[in-house]
Design an enzyme around this catalytic site. Sequence first.
Site, PDB file in Angstrom:
ATOM      1  N   CYS A 106       1.788   2.208   3.847  1.00  0.00           N
ATOM      2  CA  CYS A 106       1.535   1.397   4.387  1.00  0.00           C
ATOM      3  C   CYS A 106       3.135   2.199   5.160  1.00  0.00           C
ATOM      4  O   CYS A 106       4.584   1.778   4.182  1.00  0.00           O
ATOM      5  CB  CYS A 106       1.445   0.379   3.914  1.00  0.00           C
ATOM      6  N   TYR A 139       0.464  -0.862  -0.148  1.00  0.00           N
ATOM      7  CA  TYR A 139      -0.100  -0.560   0.339  1.00  0.00           C
ATOM      8  C   TYR A 139       1.544   0.759   0.159  1.00  0.00           C
ATOM      9  O   TYR A 139       2.492   1.247   0.858  1.00  0.00           O
ATOM     10  CB  TYR A 139      -1.587  -0.099   1.692  1.00  0.00           C
ATOM     11  N   PHE A 155       5.096   0.104   7.679  1.00  0.00           N
ATOM     12  CA  PHE A 155       5.916  -0.758   6.809  1.00  0.00           C
ATOM     13  C   PHE A 155       6.571  -1.214   5.046  1.00  0.00           C
ATOM     14  O   PHE A 155       7.433  -1.367   4.941  1.00  0.00           O
ATOM     15  CB  PHE A 155       5.658  -2.121   7.139  1.00  0.00           C
ATOM     16  N   CYS A 156       5.834  -1.129   4.928  1.00  0.00           N
ATOM     17  CA  CYS A 156       6.191  -0.386   3.202  1.00  0.00           C
ATOM     18  C   CYS A 156       6.664   0.280   2.460  1.00  0.00           C
ATOM     19  O   CYS A 156       7.733   0.130   1.624  1.00  0.00           O
ATOM     20  CB  CYS A 156       4.648  -0.245   2.403  1.00  0.00           C
TER      21      CYS A 156
END
Length: 256
Positions: free
Chosen positions: A18, A15, A20-21
């Site tokens: 996101c 995403y 963590f992304c």
Amino acid sequence: RCQSYVAPSVQLYQYEICPFCCKVKAFLDWQKMPYRTVEVNPLSKKELKFSEGYKKVPVALIEGQQVNDSTDILASLAAQSGQAGPALRAAMAEPETCRWLQWVDKELAVLIFPNATRTLGDSWEAFKYVREVPTFDVGTKMVSHAGGSVAMWIAHSKLKKKYNISDEKKQLMEAIQLWVDAVGDGPFLKGQALSLADVAVYGVVSSIRGLEAYTDLMAASPAFARWNDAVMQAIGPSMRVEDTPLVRHFGPTAVL
């Protein structure tokens, strides 16, 4: 004869906003590793149909091999980072760096989402990113924007309860101040050299770039804003490969 280093093939299922992304993308940008991204539909997650039993993001295909979870993705990338690999693997094993990376995942990242979704209006604004996804058709964009906004807003209170968050704004500022104090005179955590911990913190916070929560954070902590700008400059431009480069207004490469 010495062989030249060839960066691994990386495709990141993500995403755009996101945390963590965005941590993984910051690492890839820092290490000058080209990568492609695949935006996952936040409602249907059909892009992850190949991933049996794991439907979270990020998921990376590194040289065609699936790697789940941002921590494991960074470890896998470090193992394939050419001359930088040994230093990166050593950093990941260093106790201080390990503590900071755990802090990023367990304390900082979990405060980002509640600060971006304090109201239904905030959630609506945060989910506007789906309207910039070129692979989503008009209907998908509309449904994802409306459905995702409501889902994020509903999840807000559940997440606060899960992580014992009583005042998300206050607790985020306390976390940011903890980091600023650790950096000290800097400009980075370990002085003049950008560290893995710097990149992880920067990446997670960059997920809300373009949102009111990001503007509020930078205004509330000028010291953090200066550190953030220094890290952005040190990392350099995005290494994302796109057939048609996009101008984004949300996430790490948002135009402010």
